[in-house]
Design a protein around this motif. Sequence first.
Motif, mmCIF file in Angstrom:
data_model
loop_
_atom_site.group_PDB
_atom_site.id
_atom_site.type_symbol
_atom_site.label_atom_id
_atom_site.label_comp_id
_atom_site.label_asym_id
_atom_site.label_seq_id
_atom_site.Cartn_x
_atom_site.Cartn_y
_atom_site.Cartn_z
ATOM 1 N N THR A 25 -5.272 -7.175 -0.247
ATOM 2 C CA THR A 25 -4.971 -7.495 1.032
ATOM 3 C C THR A 25 -4.951 -6.027 1.991
ATOM 4 O O THR A 25 -4.663 -6.139 3.107
ATOM 5 C CB THR A 25 -3.618 -8.064 1.180
ATOM 6 N N GLY A 26 -5.088 -4.907 1.462
ATOM 7 C CA GLY A 26 -5.049 -3.865 2.209
ATOM 8 C C GLY A 26 -3.785 -2.993 1.613
ATOM 9 O O GLY A 26 -3.682 -2.069 1.704
ATOM 10 N N ASN A 29 -11.873 1.531 1.806
ATOM 11 C CA ASN A 29 -11.660 1.814 2.950
ATOM 12 C C ASN A 29 -13.020 1.743 3.398
ATOM 13 O O ASN A 29 -13.971 1.473 3.092
ATOM 14 C CB ASN A 29 -11.002 3.390 3.358
ATOM 15 N N MET A 30 -13.288 1.919 4.910
ATOM 16 C CA MET A 30 -14.540 1.552 5.502
ATOM 17 C C MET A 30 -15.576 2.643 4.835
ATOM 18 O O MET A 30 -16.843 2.094 4.596
ATOM 19 C CB MET A 30 -14.647 1.744 7.106
ATOM 20 N N GLU A 36 -2.085 -0.951 7.704
ATOM 21 C CA GLU A 36 -1.927 -0.700 9.081
ATOM 22 C C GLU A 36 -2.748 0.374 9.806
ATOM 23 O O GLU A 36 -2.961 0.639 10.894
ATOM 24 C CB GLU A 36 -0.327 -0.066 9.378
ATOM 25 N N TYR A 37 -3.488 1.222 8.479
ATOM 26 C CA TYR A 37 -4.538 1.923 8.944
ATOM 27 C C TYR A 37 -5.824 1.393 9.452
ATOM 28 O O TYR A 37 -6.404 0.733 8.791
ATOM 29 C CB TYR A 37 -4.714 3.188 7.924
ATOM 30 N N PRO A 38 -6.244 1.758 10.585
ATOM 31 C CA PRO A 38 -7.876 1.273 11.129
ATOM 32 C C PRO A 38 -8.866 1.335 10.076
ATOM 33 O O PRO A 38 -9.748 0.783 10.078
ATOM 34 C CB PRO A 38 -7.785 1.983 12.314
ATOM 35 N N ASN A 39 -8.898 2.229 9.318
ATOM 36 C CA ASN A 39 -10.127 2.660 8.468
ATOM 37 C C ASN A 39 -9.902 1.802 6.937
ATOM 38 O O ASN A 39 -10.835 2.067 6.191
ATOM 39 C CB ASN A 39 -10.004 3.983 8.094
#
Length: 174
Positions: free
Chosen positions: A114-115, A85-86, A120-123
């Motif tokens: 790829t996440g 995450n960010m 779908e989560y912005p962080n």
Amino acid sequence: MERGGSQVALDKLTGEHSMLFIRSEQLFDLARTNSLWYISFGIACCAIEGLMSASGPRFDFDRSGVFFRNSPRQADVMIVAGTVNMKMADTVRRLYEQMPEPKWVVAMGACACTGGPFREYPNVVMGVDKIIPVDVYIPGCPPRPESVQYAFMELRKKIKAKTEERLAARRSRV
Ligand code: SF4
């Protein structure tokens, strides 16, 4: 200043393009390829599902020269095991920068590639290759320890290919 005959002879014997130098590089590359140490670092469930069991007695990575190290300064490989995450991105990048060259990165699992299910989560970073270069990707959620073993086999092939490429370029300059 023109170099003396003895210096040229010494260069031919031990210089950057000499057979001695090339052979010693081959030896180091061989040792490196067969002792890939990875940094002990996990972010989420992949670290438990795949990475921890990889070092356990059943899969026993140690026998193929693959050990974990607790310091990035002693590691050759970073296995990114989990969702980046960010908030974690800076830490991942810093650890990568602390590793000495040459170094390699394995993205383990759908999240690191790829996440994954959290994309779908912005962080969430859409794959660790957005922040550091990746050499091998392991798909799956979670990938099996066998997949991590296979990733190391692929990584070895990649390192050998690069070594051959570099040596061929050197030989052509001799
Ligand atoms: S890929 Fe699956 S097992 Fe691995 S960190 Fe993501 S959710 Fe967890």
